[in-house]
Design an enzyme around this catalytic site. Structure first.
Site, PDB file in Angstrom:
ATOM      1  N   LYS A 156       0.811  -1.213   0.000  1.00 50.97           N
ATOM      2  CA  LYS A 156       0.000   0.000   0.000  1.00 50.97           C
ATOM      3  C   LYS A 156       0.846   1.265   0.000  1.00 50.97           C
ATOM      4  CE  LYS A 156      -3.847  -2.434   2.034  1.00 50.97           C
ATOM      5  NZ  LYS A 156      -4.800  -2.574   3.141  1.00 50.97           N
ATOM      6  N   GLU A 170      -0.087   6.651   8.212  1.00 57.93           N
ATOM      7  CA  GLU A 170      -0.630   7.554   7.203  1.00 57.93           C
ATOM      8  C   GLU A 170      -1.068   8.839   7.887  1.00 57.93           C
ATOM      9  OE1 GLU A 170      -3.264   6.131   3.738  1.00 57.93           O
ATOM     10  OE2 GLU A 170      -4.687   7.075   5.108  1.00 57.93           O
ATOM     11  N   ARG A 199     -10.973  -6.671  -4.458  1.00 59.68           N
ATOM     12  CA  ARG A 199     -11.920  -7.750  -4.161  1.00 59.68           C
ATOM     13  C   ARG A 199     -13.318  -7.165  -4.092  1.00 59.68           C
ATOM     14  NH1 ARG A 199     -13.249  -6.195   0.882  1.00 59.68           N
ATOM     15  NH2 ARG A 199     -11.618  -5.421   2.270  1.00 59.68           N
TER      16      ARG A 199
END
Length: 493
Positions: free
Chosen positions: A113, A199, A291
């Site tokens: 990521k 983050e 997904r």
């Protein structure tokens, strides 16, 4: 089209996928752990095979062995468990078994990521600010140093999975390491991967998700956007589409960026591109979910597109049956996640035996569930019990219909979050559509009851008290045992 498909999952999503296969004339092959033999997805499937490995549904080798034994053409993993496991997808592909999903190459690219955000930023896509690398929970000094570089407040996120399990906010260095340990433990428990990354937090913010469908012929479309800002216990419990209080220009900008990201990573099948919006309405790419997602039915309700059906068609090599201009976003839909947990006790799971289960009905009300009266809620898996999805021509009518549906929903035998959902849907910020991620920090359970129901609540409490304190066994009146009835029958002397 495939003839036999292995449903590599359990719970409500397994039921959903079994039905999608059977609608297409495909034999649905289920798997089950010991104790799950009576599960609804097993009862509905054409065949079922046991998984005896210790990790059960989360064991990729055991799932691949089941696929080989059952001689299926494809594997449909859904979400959670092994759905984002690149090694499993690669092993299936090597064995000549199609994976109904993005494929191992895409899974590997977006699993990193931090690298995915850097890749998107390099081509000019606005992104969030992540840490320079991923971390293990025992790298205390490195984590503290990196956090100072990123800046507080920040979000600690699991590398595996998505924004949900393993996602927590650290507002300063004093709580960073504790938050990292919580995040890592949750990630290890659910995803078997303890790695985390940092983050920069955007507060207040909104989570906007754009589901996309892509085939192997270069076609790529979006299905609108949805707002997933309302969370409890790190799970999105209410989502709605279209996202409230966005201008058409903002929507189109987000859609365009989502398509750009999907093309950048060569997304196929069903994927979701996630964004964070700041309080000025600017959107920032944060991650790709490669997904199907839990909340996919809410977009199905406004597009009337069966996402699982399209996944199966795409995996079989067929092109999308429609172009972007043929995707019509009509009306408004709201999704409610119903969990078997107790909000009054810190969202503790509530496994056990369901004694009563009545679902709501009526026009444009959908319930996806694996539950029924007599079903068992397991201890070791997610507490998701049912998904309520409601559609209305306007947001106001949709909200009223959700109110009615929640009132009709009755579940006994286990604790649920139905009352919490009712409180959220009646909150002024939700009704106005002005909520942000900070809404999740509100202590809704301490809100005073709505005055319209105070009398009813008093009567309910009184009846509950009487029921709890009454004698547990039948009692014979004392007067009856005194013999008066026999004396009344004696003849006069």
């Amino acid at each position: 089209m495939f003839k036999r498909v292995l449903i590599a999952n359990r719970g409500e999503i397994a039921v959903r996928m079994v039905r999608a296969c059977r609608d297409l004339g495909i034999a649905a092959i289920a798997v089950y752990e010991p104790g799950d033999e009576g599960a609804l997805h097993v009862r509905l499937a054409d065949e079922a095979y046991p998984i005896m490995a210790q990790l059960g549904y989360r064991d990729p080798d055991a799932m691949l062995a089941a696929a080989r034994t059952s001689k299926v053409d494809a594997v449909l993993p859904g979400y959670g468990l092994i759905s984002e496991h690149p090694g499993f997808a690669q092993a299936c592909e090597a064995a000549g078994i199609a994976v109904v999903g993005p494929g191992s190459t895409v899974l590997s690219r977006v699993r990193d990521k931090v690298g995915a955000i850097a890749h998107a930023r390099a081509v000019g896509i606005p992104t969030t600010q992540p840490s320079s690398r991923i971390f293990m929970p025992d790298e205390a000094q490195a984590l503290l140093s990196e956090a100072d570089s990123v800046g507080y407040p920040l979000v600690v996120k699991a590398c595996a999975g998505g924004r949900g399990r393993g996602t927590f906010v650290a507002r300063g260095p004093d709580d960073l390491l504790g938050v990292v340990r919580r995040s890592s433990a949750a990630a290890q428990s659910v995803y078997l991967d303890a790695q985390v990354y940092l983050e920069k937090a955007v507060l207040p913010s909104r989570y906007i998700e754009v589901p996309i469908l892509g085939d192997h012929h270069g076609n790529l479309i979006h299905l609108g956007e949805r707002d997933g800002s309302i969370q409890r216990n790190t799970r999105k419990v209410i989502e709605e589409t279209p996202a409230p209080n966005l201008s058409q220009a903002q929507r189109e900008a987000i859609w365009a960026t989502a398509i750009q990201v999907a093309r950048l990573f060569s997304c196929r099948s069903a994927c979701t591109i996630e964004f964070v919006l700041d309080d000025e309405g600017n959107h920032f790419f944060t991650e790709v979910k490669p997904r199907l997602q839990v909340e996919h039915p809410v977009n199905e309700m406004v597009t009337r597109i069966d996402v699982v059906r399209e996944q199966l068609r795409i995996a079989a090599g067929l092109p999308l049956g429609f172009a972007q201009e043929e995707v019509h976003l009509q009306g408004h839909a709201i999704f409610c996640r119903i969990n078997a947990e107790d909000p009054w006790r810190g969202y503790l799971p509530s496994p056990g035996h369901i004694t009563g289960f009545r679902i709501p009905g009526g026009p444009n009300v959908r319930v996806d569930t694996y539950a029924y009266a007599g079903a068992e809620i397991p201890v070791r898996y997610d507490s998701l019990l049912a998904k309520l999805v409601v559609w209305g021509p306007t947001r106001e009518e949709c909200i009223r219909r959700v109110h009615r549906a929640l009132q009709e929903f009755q579940i006994t035998g286990v604790q649920t979050n139905l009352a919490l959902l009712w409180l959220i849907l009646n909150d002024d910020a939700f009704i106005a559509g002005t909520y942000t991620t900070e809404f999740s920090r509100r202590r809704l359970l301490e809100m005073p009851p709505v005055s319209d129901y105070t009398t009813d609540l008093a009567a309910i409490v009184a009846l509950a008290y009487l029921q709890r304190t009454q004698a547990a066994h039948r009692a014979i009146p004392e007067a009856f045992t005194s013999g008066w009835h026999r004396d009344s029958r004696r003849l006069p002397q």
